[in-house]
Design a protein around this motif. Structure first.
Motif, PDB file in Angstrom:
ATOM      1  N   VAL A  74      33.133  31.404  43.818  1.00  0.00           N
ATOM      2  CA  VAL A  74      33.795  32.050  44.947  1.00  0.00           C
ATOM      3  C   VAL A  74      34.840  33.011  44.398  1.00  0.00           C
ATOM      4  O   VAL A  74      35.804  32.588  43.738  1.00  0.00           O
ATOM      5  CB  VAL A  74      34.471  31.012  45.867  1.00  0.00           C
ATOM      6  N   ASP A  75      34.643  34.293  44.651  1.00  0.00           N
ATOM      7  CA  ASP A  75      35.593  35.322  44.189  1.00  0.00           C
ATOM      8  C   ASP A  75      35.892  35.187  42.696  1.00  0.00           C
ATOM      9  O   ASP A  75      37.040  35.291  42.246  1.00  0.00           O
ATOM     10  CB  ASP A  75      36.901  35.240  44.981  1.00  0.00           C
ATOM     11  N   GLY A  76      34.840  34.933  41.929  1.00  0.00           N
ATOM     12  CA  GLY A  76      34.995  34.848  40.492  1.00  0.00           C
ATOM     13  C   GLY A  76      35.523  33.528  39.978  1.00  0.00           C
ATOM     14  O   GLY A  76      35.711  33.358  38.766  1.00  0.00           O
ATOM     15  N   ARG A  77      35.779  32.570  40.880  1.00  0.00           N
ATOM     16  CA  ARG A  77      36.256  31.252  40.480  1.00  0.00           C
ATOM     17  C   ARG A  77      35.114  30.244  40.578  1.00  0.00           C
ATOM     18  O   ARG A  77      34.231  30.356  41.431  1.00  0.00           O
ATOM     19  CB  ARG A  77      37.411  30.778  41.386  1.00  0.00           C
ATOM     20  N   VAL A  78      35.140  29.242  39.695  1.00  0.00           N
ATOM     21  CA  VAL A  78      34.135  28.187  39.717  1.00  0.00           C
ATOM     22  C   VAL A  78      34.721  26.991  40.460  1.00  0.00           C
ATOM     23  O   VAL A  78      35.707  26.400  40.011  1.00  0.00           O
ATOM     24  CB  VAL A  78      33.711  27.780  38.294  1.00  0.00           C
ATOM     25  N   ILE A  79      34.113  26.652  41.597  1.00  0.00           N
ATOM     26  CA  ILE A  79      34.652  25.632  42.484  1.00  0.00           C
ATOM     27  C   ILE A  79      33.740  24.404  42.471  1.00  0.00           C
ATOM     28  O   ILE A  79      32.602  24.458  42.949  1.00  0.00           O
ATOM     29  CB  ILE A  79      34.805  26.166  43.927  1.00  0.00           C
TER      30      ILE A  79
END
Length: 325
Positions: A308-313
């Motif tokens: 999500v938006d370059g983040r790993v969640i």
């Protein structure tokens, strides 16, 4: 001994961890690639606290627990008691008591005239002390009688059979503690057997469909010990309940955790998060290259995480399982 964040934000995880830090090992996948046994994170208590506090900062676990207590639990509590003047409640692995008191507050709203007899089962003397201090500082608890049991679940079972074999409970909660018993099925069976005819047993663990569940199923042999049920999920609990034909209600508790830094080699926060996820001390340094690569690949897989938006969640979902007698 505990930081304020640790005490306030997750007694439901911390409480039974103390037992293993002071003398027990952790519990018991498919790649047998380690050159030497990996050290459990519990061997370094201060690093465990660092990892756990970062987990709290990066995850929504605390909030999803609160949401459940205030949105879903009240209807569960409304169904117990049948007009009794005294309600018997039990917390197994209560930690420092913050979560217990929140649930007792919801019970009060649903049964405002009832007295409460509250059994607290907790193996850590430090946690029990903090719970007692919290009770002394919390107003409007005169309707509750607290009985303190500094015991493990198995010790309590033996003690209970000797002193109160006929007493029945209206509400028992076991929050994030079945990881730390040798036989979850036997533990659930015993405590369910203590319920009054209208009673409820609440179990909260990570969901079998969460990233934790996928990680443990894949790397159980490498990351999980065999002397306790560390890698148990609600999927395991529902499996043995289904096998016995025991009905239950289930409630998903959505939660997530930002693990982006895990994929930046040498990142301090990423290393702490990896240690927490694997429960291995200095995982990146001590694991074999094959195991490290396998774990990182899985953590980034859509079955465990989303971007999500370059983040790993990471999928940190919990699940509540509610049992009748």
């Amino acid at each position: 001994m505990f930081s304020s964040l640790f005490q306030q934000q997750a007694p439901y995880i911390s409480s039974w961890f103390i037992l293993f830090w002071t003398g027990h090992n952790w519990h018991g996948s498919s790649l047998r690639v380690m050159a030497a046994p990996l050290r459990s994170l519990v061997e370094d208590y201060s690093r465990y606290l660092q990892c756990f506090q970062l987990f709290l900062e990066r995850s929504s676990e605390h909030q999803c627990m609160r949401d459940f207590i205030h949105a879903t639990l009240p209807d569960i509590l409304a169904s117990i008691g049948s007009g009794q003047s005294t309600l018997n409640v039990m917390g197994v692995g209560s930690g420092a008591g913050e979560i217990d008191l929140e649930m007792l507050g919801q019970l009060r709203l649903k049964h405002p005239e009832a007295k409460v007899d509250n059994e607290v089962v907790e193996p850590s003397g430090d946690m029990l002390y903090k719970y007692k201090v919290l009770v002394s500082k919390t107003p409007d608890l005169d309707h509750i009688t607290f009985r303190w049991n500094k015991m493990t679940a198995s010790e309590f079972e033996k003690d209970w059979k000797e002193r109160s074999p006929e007493k029945r409970m209206d509400f028992i909660h076991m929050i994030q503690m079945l990881y730390y018993v040798k036989d979850p099925e036997a533990t659930v069976t015993f405590f369910r057997g203590l319920l009054h005819k209208n009673g409820k047993l609440l179990i909260i663990l990570v969901s079998g469909e969460s990233g934790w569940g996928r990680l443990w199923r894949t790397f159980r042999a490498e990351l999980c010990k065999t002397d306790i049920s560390q890698c148990v999920t609600t999927g395991d609990v529902k499996s043995f309940l289904d096998a016995k034909g025991i009905p239950y209600q289930k409630h998903t508790m959505p939660s997530q955790m930002d693990i982006t830094e895990c994929f930046t080699p040498g990142d301090e926060k990423g290393e702490l998060l990896l240690d927490f996820l694997t429960e291995v001390m200095d995982f990146s340094k001590s694991a074999s290259p094959e195991l490290r690569a396998g774990v990182l690949e899985l953590l980034r897989h859509p079955d465990c995480s989303k971007e999500v938006d370059g983040r790993v969640i990471f999928n940190n979902n919990l699940e509540a399982v509610v049992l009748d007698p």
